[in-house]
Structure formats: structure tokens, C-alpha cells
Design a protein around this motif. Structure first.
Motif, short mmCIF file in Angstrom:
data_model
loop_
_atom_site.label_atom_id
_atom_site.label_comp_id
_atom_site.label_asym_id
_atom_site.label_seq_id
_atom_site.Cartn_x
_atom_site.Cartn_y
_atom_site.Cartn_z
N LYS A 80 0.96 -1.06 0.17
CA LYS A 80 0.13 -0.24 0.10
C LYS A 80 1.07 1.03 -0.34
O LYS A 80 1.09 2.35 -0.87
CB LYS A 80 -0.98 0.34 0.80
CG LYS A 80 -1.61 1.67 1.13
CD LYS A 80 -2.62 1.22 2.49
CE LYS A 80 -3.96 2.11 2.23
NZ LYS A 80 -4.92 1.98 3.74
N ILE A 94 -9.72 5.31 -0.27
CA ILE A 94 -9.13 6.94 0.23
C ILE A 94 -9.11 7.81 -0.96
O ILE A 94 -9.18 7.67 -2.06
CB ILE A 94 -7.52 6.84 -0.18
CG1 ILE A 94 -6.83 6.41 1.29
CG2 ILE A 94 -7.40 8.08 0.42
CD1 ILE A 94 -5.16 5.39 0.49
N LEU A 100 0.95 4.02 -2.79
CA LEU A 100 0.40 5.69 -2.15
C LEU A 100 1.85 6.67 -2.62
O LEU A 100 0.85 7.68 -3.03
CB LEU A 100 0.11 5.95 -0.74
CG LEU A 100 -1.39 4.92 -0.16
CD1 LEU A 100 -0.82 4.72 1.00
CD2 LEU A 100 -1.79 6.38 -0.75
N TYR A 105 -10.29 11.26 -1.91
CA TYR A 105 -9.04 12.19 -2.83
C TYR A 105 -9.89 13.01 -4.37
O TYR A 105 -10.19 12.10 -4.78
CB TYR A 105 -7.92 11.68 -2.85
CG TYR A 105 -6.93 10.68 -3.63
CD1 TYR A 105 -7.35 11.79 -5.20
CD2 TYR A 105 -7.32 9.64 -3.57
CE1 TYR A 105 -6.60 10.56 -5.75
CE2 TYR A 105 -6.40 9.19 -4.33
CZ TYR A 105 -5.96 9.17 -5.67
OH TYR A 105 -5.41 8.31 -6.51
N THR A 155 -0.24 4.53 7.13
CA THR A 155 0.10 3.20 6.42
C THR A 155 1.43 2.77 7.33
O THR A 155 1.61 1.99 7.94
CB THR A 155 -0.11 3.50 4.79
OG1 THR A 155 -1.16 3.43 4.87
CG2 THR A 155 0.53 1.77 4.68
N ARG A 176 -1.18 12.23 3.93
CA ARG A 176 -1.18 11.81 5.79
C ARG A 176 -1.99 9.76 6.06
O ARG A 176 -1.57 8.99 6.79
CB ARG A 176 -3.08 12.33 5.95
CG ARG A 176 -2.59 14.21 6.66
CD ARG A 176 -4.33 14.53 6.46
NE ARG A 176 -4.25 16.00 7.01
CZ ARG A 176 -5.56 16.32 7.09
NH1 ARG A 176 -6.31 16.16 6.77
NH2 ARG A 176 -5.03 17.97 7.90
N GLU A 177 -2.75 10.04 4.32
CA GLU A 177 -2.43 7.83 4.47
C GLU A 177 -1.16 7.38 4.48
O GLU A 177 -1.54 6.06 5.15
CB GLU A 177 -3.63 7.94 3.42
CG GLU A 177 -4.30 6.22 2.94
CD GLU A 177 -4.71 5.97 4.64
OE1 GLU A 177 -4.67 4.47 4.69
OE2 GLU A 177 -5.37 6.73 5.19
#
Length: 195
Positions: A29, A95, A33, A97, A151, A146-147
Motif C-alpha cells: 500500500k 482513500i 501511495l 481524494y 500506513t 496523510r494516508e
């Protein structure tokens, strides 16, 4: 997990495998990201350049219009309705966005003033549209960043807390099972020798 029997061993091994798989998924992940953040950062830089260029044109034409027409026609050219931003949402890895943005502007062109005022109005419309697109790009970048941080924190917790704890629990259970087997073996030998 309490207990030291075979069921506790099986359960701890299952939980340990789940934790290891979870750490792998969290690592994957993070990779996804990082790619999304890279794409968004590039998009944000481009939209920022477009906004700065549009804002500079708008300021230039507004200055010309002010010099030629004065403040009165500029005030009359201000629309009586607000612009509306339309944000298109998408996402990756759970997520949400912004993936794009557009702005609906009131269609009111100045009825008085010089051609500089018409150019100023068009340039300001373009600058506002560019600002909305850039704001959406920046918001997406913020949410993805932020994610990524969350994570990373979750992965560290799994790798540095949960997995070592489960490995220690499994080791304790295996030692206990080995002791139980040794005790059982000794009892059987004693019983065999007593007959």
C-alpha cells in the motif's frame, strides 16, 4: 493468547502468519501511495504554474482596465451569483481524494467599459478556474500524504510490536509443549520400568 496447548500453538501460528501478511500488504500500500503522491505532486506543480500565469494575466488586465475605466465599471462587472466548484472524487487503496475539478462561473460580461475590462473579466475567470483545479490537486496531495504516514505507522506497529509479541508467544508455547512431551515421555518410561 493464553494457554500452552496445541490449539494455542495453532492459533498463535495463524495470527503470526496474518500479521506477516498484513505487514506485506501495508508495504505494498505504501508503494502504491508513493506512486500516487508522485503523480499528484507533478499535477499540483503544473496546476500551480497555470494558476500563477493566469493570475498574472488577470492582474495585468485588471490594472489596465482600472487605468482606462476607473473603479465604477469594474464594480458593475462583478457577477451577482457565485461561482460553483465541481470536485470529481476518486481514490486508490480505500482513500477518497479529488481527481479533478472544474468551476462553473456566472456568465456575465461587462456591459460598460473598455475592451480591457472584457479581457480582465475573462482573465479573472481563467485564474479562478485554475485556482480551483490547483486547490483540488493540493487537497489530494494532502490526503494521500496523510494516508501514507498512517500506513507507515501501522506497518511499524505490526512489524515492531505485533510480530515480535506473537513470535515470543509462539516460542513460549513451543517450549511449554516440549516440556509437556518430555514429562509425558518420562512418565511412560517410569510406568514401563515399574511393570
Amino acid at each position: 493468547m493464553s494457554g500452552t496447548g496445541r490449539a494455542a500453538r495453532a492459533e498463535t501460528e495463524r495470527r503470526l502468519e496474518t500479521a506477516r501478511r498484513g505487514a506485506e500488504l501495508l508495504d505494498r500500500k505504501q508503494q502504491i501511495l508513493r506512486i500516487a503522491i508522485g503523480n499528484r505532486a507533478e499535477s499540483s506543480e503544473q496546476s500551480l504554474r497555470r494558476f500563477h500565469a493566469a493570475a498574472a494575466r488577470a492582474a495585468r488586465w485588471l490594472g489596465r482596465s482600472l487605468a482606462l475605466d476607473g473603479l465604477g465599471p469594474i464594480r458593475e462587472a462583478v457577477p451577482d451569483t457565485l461561482a460553483e466548484a465541481d470536485i470529481r472524487w476518486g481514490g486508490a487503496m480505500g482513500i477518497a481524494y479529488p481527481e479533478g475539478a472544474a468551476v462553473t462561473l456566472p456568465h456575465r460580461m461587462p456591459s460598460t467599459g473598455s475592451s480591457a475590462l472584457a479581457y480582465a473579466a475573462a482573465a479573472n475567470r481563467e485564474a479562478l478556474a485554475a485556482a480551483v483545479v490547483h486547490a483540488a490537486d493540493e487537497r489530494a496531495l494532502l490526503l494521500l500524504s496523510r494516508e501514507l504516514a498512517a500506513t507507515r505507522t501501522r506497518q511499524r506497529a505490526v512489524e515492531h510490536r505485533w510480530i515480535p509479541k506473537l513470535e515470543a508467544d509462539l516460542e513460549r508455547i513451543l517450549r511449554s509443549l516440549a516440556e509437556q512431551e518430555l514429562e509425558e515421555s518420562l512418565r511412560l518410561r517410569w510406568a514401563a520400568g515399574a511393570i
